[in-house]
Design an enzyme around this catalytic site. Structure first.
Site, PDB file in Angstrom:
ATOM      1  N   CYS A  54       0.836  -1.204   0.000  1.00  0.00           N
ATOM      2  CA  CYS A  54       0.000   0.000   0.000  1.00  0.00           C
ATOM      3  C   CYS A  54       0.871   1.255   0.000  1.00  0.00           C
ATOM      4  O   CYS A  54       2.079   1.189   0.204  1.00  0.00           O
ATOM      5  CB  CYS A  54      -0.875   0.020   1.228  1.00  0.00           C
ATOM      6  SG  CYS A  54      -1.833  -1.479   1.410  1.00  0.00           S
TER       7      CYS A  54
ATOM      8  N   GLY B  77      -0.967   0.658  -4.851  1.00  0.00           N
ATOM      9  CA  GLY B  77      -2.241   0.032  -4.487  1.00  0.00           C
ATOM     10  C   GLY B  77      -3.352   0.596  -5.336  1.00  0.00           C
ATOM     11  O   GLY B  77      -3.508   1.814  -5.408  1.00  0.00           O
TER      12      GLY B  77
ATOM     13  N   ASN C   7       0.987   0.318   5.841  1.00  0.00           N
ATOM     14  CA  ASN C   7       1.594  -0.404   4.727  1.00  0.00           C
ATOM     15  C   ASN C   7       2.409  -1.544   5.311  1.00  0.00           C
ATOM     16  O   ASN C   7       3.296  -1.304   6.126  1.00  0.00           O
ATOM     17  CB  ASN C   7       2.492   0.521   3.905  1.00  0.00           C
ATOM     18  CG  ASN C   7       3.315  -0.214   2.845  1.00  0.00           C
ATOM     19  OD1 ASN C   7       4.387   0.241   2.484  1.00  0.00           O
ATOM     20  ND2 ASN C   7       2.836  -1.317   2.343  1.00  0.00           N
ATOM     21  N   GLY C   8       2.093  -2.761   4.911  1.00  0.00           N
ATOM     22  CA  GLY C   8       2.835  -3.912   5.407  1.00  0.00           C
ATOM     23  C   GLY C   8       1.906  -5.051   5.713  1.00  0.00           C
ATOM     24  O   GLY C   8       0.755  -5.083   5.252  1.00  0.00           O
TER      25      GLY C   8
ATOM     26  N   TYR D  94      10.494  -3.888  -8.201  1.00  0.00           N
ATOM     27  CA  TYR D  94       9.202  -3.675  -8.851  1.00  0.00           C
ATOM     28  C   TYR D  94       8.356  -2.564  -8.234  1.00  0.00           C
ATOM     29  O   TYR D  94       7.815  -1.726  -8.948  1.00  0.00           O
ATOM     30  CB  TYR D  94       8.415  -4.995  -8.840  1.00  0.00           C
ATOM     31  CG  TYR D  94       6.951  -4.859  -9.191  1.00  0.00           C
ATOM     32  CD1 TYR D  94       6.547  -4.526 -10.492  1.00  0.00           C
ATOM     33  CD2 TYR D  94       5.959  -5.059  -8.238  1.00  0.00           C
ATOM     34  CE1 TYR D  94       5.191  -4.409 -10.808  1.00  0.00           C
ATOM     35  CE2 TYR D  94       4.607  -4.938  -8.559  1.00  0.00           C
ATOM     36  CZ  TYR D  94       4.235  -4.608  -9.843  1.00  0.00           C
ATOM     37  OH  TYR D  94       2.907  -4.478 -10.163  1.00  0.00           O
TER      38      TYR D  94
HETATM   39  O1  LIG Z   1       4.842 -13.033 -13.380  1.00  0.00           O
HETATM   40  P1  LIG Z   1       3.712 -12.111 -13.078  1.00  0.00           P
HETATM   41  O2  LIG Z   1       2.816 -12.683 -12.011  1.00  0.00           O
HETATM   42  O3  LIG Z   1       2.978 -11.673 -14.293  1.00  0.00           O
HETATM   43  O4  LIG Z   1       4.315 -10.828 -12.359  1.00  0.00           O
HETATM   44  C1  LIG Z   1       5.407 -10.101 -12.853  1.00  0.00           C
HETATM   45  C2  LIG Z   1       4.977  -9.000 -13.780  1.00  0.00           C
HETATM   46  O5  LIG Z   1       4.037  -8.104 -13.125  1.00  0.00           O
HETATM   47  C3  LIG Z   1       4.588  -6.809 -13.015  1.00  0.00           C
HETATM   48  O6  LIG Z   1       4.090  -5.947 -14.027  1.00  0.00           O
HETATM   49  P2  LIG Z   1       2.805  -5.014 -13.854  1.00  0.00           P
HETATM   50  O7  LIG Z   1       1.905  -5.163 -15.022  1.00  0.00           O
HETATM   51  O8  LIG Z   1       2.166  -5.254 -12.510  1.00  0.00           O
HETATM   52  O9  LIG Z   1       3.337  -3.514 -13.763  1.00  0.00           O
HETATM   53  P3  LIG Z   1       4.338  -2.602 -14.626  1.00  0.00           P
HETATM   54  O10 LIG Z   1       3.542  -1.928 -15.701  1.00  0.00           O
HETATM   55  O11 LIG Z   1       4.863  -1.619 -13.618  1.00  0.00           O
HETATM   56  O12 LIG Z   1       5.435  -3.435 -15.187  1.00  0.00           O
HETATM   57  C4  LIG Z   1       6.079  -6.986 -13.209  1.00  0.00           C
HETATM   58  O13 LIG Z   1       6.677  -5.810 -13.725  1.00  0.00           O
HETATM   59  C5  LIG Z   1       6.145  -8.129 -14.184  1.00  0.00           C
HETATM   60  O14 LIG Z   1       5.938  -7.641 -15.500  1.00  0.00           O
HETATM   61  N1  LIG Z   2      -0.031  -4.126   0.970  1.00  0.00           N
HETATM   62  C1  LIG Z   2      -0.239  -3.616   2.151  1.00  0.00           C
HETATM   63  O1  LIG Z   2       0.548  -2.852   2.674  1.00  0.00           O
HETATM   64  C2  LIG Z   2      -1.533  -4.059   2.826  1.00  0.00           C
HETATM   65  C3  LIG Z   2      -1.821  -3.486   4.195  1.00  0.00           C
HETATM   66  C4  LIG Z   2      -2.757  -4.393   4.992  1.00  0.00           C
HETATM   67  N2  LIG Z   2      -2.090  -5.628   5.316  1.00  0.00           N
HETATM   68  C5  LIG Z   2      -4.035  -4.643   4.209  1.00  0.00           C
HETATM   69  O2  LIG Z   2      -4.238  -5.726   3.705  1.00  0.00           O
HETATM   70  O3  LIG Z   2      -4.814  -3.725   4.088  1.00  0.00           O
HETATM   71 MG   LIG Z   3       5.637  -5.454 -15.555  1.00  0.00          MG
END
Ligand SMILES: O=P(O)(O)OC[C@H]1O[C@H](OP(=O)(O)OP(=O)(O)O)[C@H](O)[C@@H]1O
Ligand SMILES: NC(=O)CC[C@H](N)C(=O)O
Ligand SMILES: [Mg+2]
Length: 504
Positions: A2, A28, A102-103, A258
């Protein structure tokens, strides 16, 4: 993962918090919320499922009055995506308190038992609700109506002893002010900034990422350190204190791979530079190990891998081409809830620029392969566009272990690398060759800017959990309760109901 933000100022904060949340949207996409304290000392709260721009209309913004406020964008990792678990969360005893987290906590079951024993009611499955109630129960030990800064800091010190897991939090206490704190391992990021008004008064802001400070014109002061707490009184005075007995620096390495935006600095490390160095290390590995392959062009899988792929192309002396066009109206697929939704979105999000693939041996680069949702489809798209050979490189090593600290990877069964060799993963995604970054290289790439960090949280790669409380029983339990779970989001009528309940 988050995003959180809090501002304590002398001017209305509603628009500032809204703007900060839009900048933190990549952390998020499921729900968003803002709470403020108005001139009469009442909370104002608006939260609902959806993106920031969908959750707040003008009428909501007009109601969010006050010069102090906090905000949250949610990516659920506990409970469900239901709006009742959207944040900020609120309790009314011993003070009005709202909190954004967040966490993810790892001793939720234990905390829930303890809280029920001291007659605190828990109404959802959110770990953040437990965290808020632990905070409230620690503040309840002080019987004076007015808490001192030492009372607040010692409540947080006690929380650090009771709570396990990852938590970067911001909260508001009625009649007192804004409080923020980071867990003793510093797993989730938190920064603090300030801006000085023409009247010489200081306004303070905390946020998950430094880019939120940049965008709002706040000066970056520093990272909140692991275990540290920040308290800004209603009068605008800032106090900070280390509240953990044995704080250690173990930030989550996946933030750099990421989650975070490239223009952020987390714990003195530029996310962008870290990604470029990931590209350098991976490019060097490819040059060493794939001498027998003839690659024509390097193509990123937008968006996160672009900076990495550009550096790989430079190291390999190959052209870099934007072979995929990203639909800018589709968000991040990995943080969407539910595998069906994620699968559908990859195709809606990415389309091949056919001219870049026809009769070429292409090297596709991604930052990571988690469930394989993206890579599997993207390799097929590249072939469909006419590529001769499709090679694939991942800037992160194989992800084979669950995440318990705020990334929704609760089940090993979902992870494509779990129980598979590199050859088997290559077969699964349908590539002609596949290469992963080594973990030592990833750590080295990230650590350059801040060698003081001796250990990152790398649990998803090596199964070592820095909070030291995570055992196989816990992981099996987590796997069982969240495996394949696809929590439904709330209907708009539920959301309206909650809104009436919470809002003025
Ligand atoms: O193996 P997967 O489960 O598919 O997860 C990995 C992928 O998901 C994320 O991209 P995402 O589309 O979330 O965001 P981005 O546009 O920032 O790359 C990440 O950058 C990879 O491309
Ligand atoms: N990704 C997160 O930081 C999630 C915060 C919290 N554990 C929730 O589920 O709302
Ligand atoms: Mg991606």
């Amino acid at each position: 993962m988050c995003g959180i933000v809090g501002i304590s100022g002398f001017t209305p904060v509603n628009q500032l918090i809204y703007d900060a949340l839009t900048v933190l949207q990549h952390r998020g996409q499921d729900a968003a919320g803002i709470a403020t304290i108005d001139a009469e000392g009442q909370f104002r709260l608006r939260k609902a499922n959806g993106l920031v721009k969908e959750v707040f209309d003008t009428r909501h913004m007009l109601r969010l009055q006050g010069n102090i406020g906090i905000g949250h964008v949610r990516y659920p990792t506990a409970g469900s995506s239901n709006v009742s678990e959207a944040q900020p969360l609120y309790v009314n005893s011993p003070f009005g308190i709202t909190l954004a987290h967040n966490g993810n906590l790892t001793n939720s079951a234990q905390l829930k038992k303890e809280l029920i024993q001291i007659r605190r009611h828990i109404n959802t499955h959110s770990d953040s609700e437990l965290l808020l109630n632990v905070f409230a129960s620690e503040l309840d030990r002080f019987k004076d109506f007015r808490l001192t800064k030492n009372d607040i800091f010692s409540a947080i010190a006690q929380m650090h002893k009771r709570i396990r897991g990852a938590y970067a939090c911001v909260a508001m206490i009625i009649n007192h002010g804004m409080v923020a704190f980071r867990d003793p391992n510093g797993i989730r990021p938190l920064v603090i900034g300030k801006r000085v008004l023409a009247c010489d008064k200081n306004e303070y802001m905390v946020a998950s990422e430094s880019i939120a400070l940049d965008t709002l014109g706040f000066e970056f002061l520093r990272d909140v350190t692991p275990g540290e707490a920040v308290y800004v009184t209603e009068e605008g005075e800032l106090f900070t204190q280390q509240c953990a007995e044995n704080p250690e620096y173990h930030p989550c390495i996946f933030e750099y791979v990421y989650f975070a935006r490239p223009d952020s600095f987390i714990d003195k490390i530029s996310v962008y530079n870290a990604r470029v160095r990931m590209g350098q290390k991976l490019g060097e590995k490819i040059a060493r190990q794939w001498q027998h392959l003839k690659i024509d062009v390097v193509i990123p899988i937008p968006e996160t891998s672009c900076d990495i792929a550009l550096e790989i192309a430079r190291i390999l002396h190959l052209p870099y081409r934007q072979g995929f066009v990203k639909n800018r109206y589709v968000g991040r697929t990995f943080i969407m809830p539910g595998q069906q939704e994620r699968r559908k979105s990859v195709r809606r999000k990415l389309n091949a620029n056919k001219a870049e693939f026809r009769d070429k041996n292409v090297l596709l680069v991604d930052d990571s392969i988690v469930r394989g949702t993206t890579s599997e489809q993207i390799v097929a798209i590249a072939r469909g566009a006419g590529a001769k050979q499709v090679y694939f490189a991942s800037a992160a090593p194989e992800i084979s272990f669950q995440n318990v600290y705020g990334i929704d990877m609760p089940s090993v069964n979902e992870l494509v690398a779990h129980g598979r060799s590199v050859n088997e993963i290559q077969e699964y995604i349908g590539a002609d060759a596949l290469i992963f970054q080594n973990l030592e290289d990833l750590i080295a790439a990230v650590r350059v800017d801040n060698p003081e960090i001796t250990e990152f949280d790398c649990a998803v790669f090596n199964g070592h959990y820095v909070t030291k409380d995570v055992d196989q029983n816990y992981l099996t339990h987590l796997n069982a309760i969240r495996s394949g779970q696809n929590p439904s989001t709330s209907s708009s009528s539920e959301s309206e109901h909650l809104e009436i309940y919470n809002e003025k």
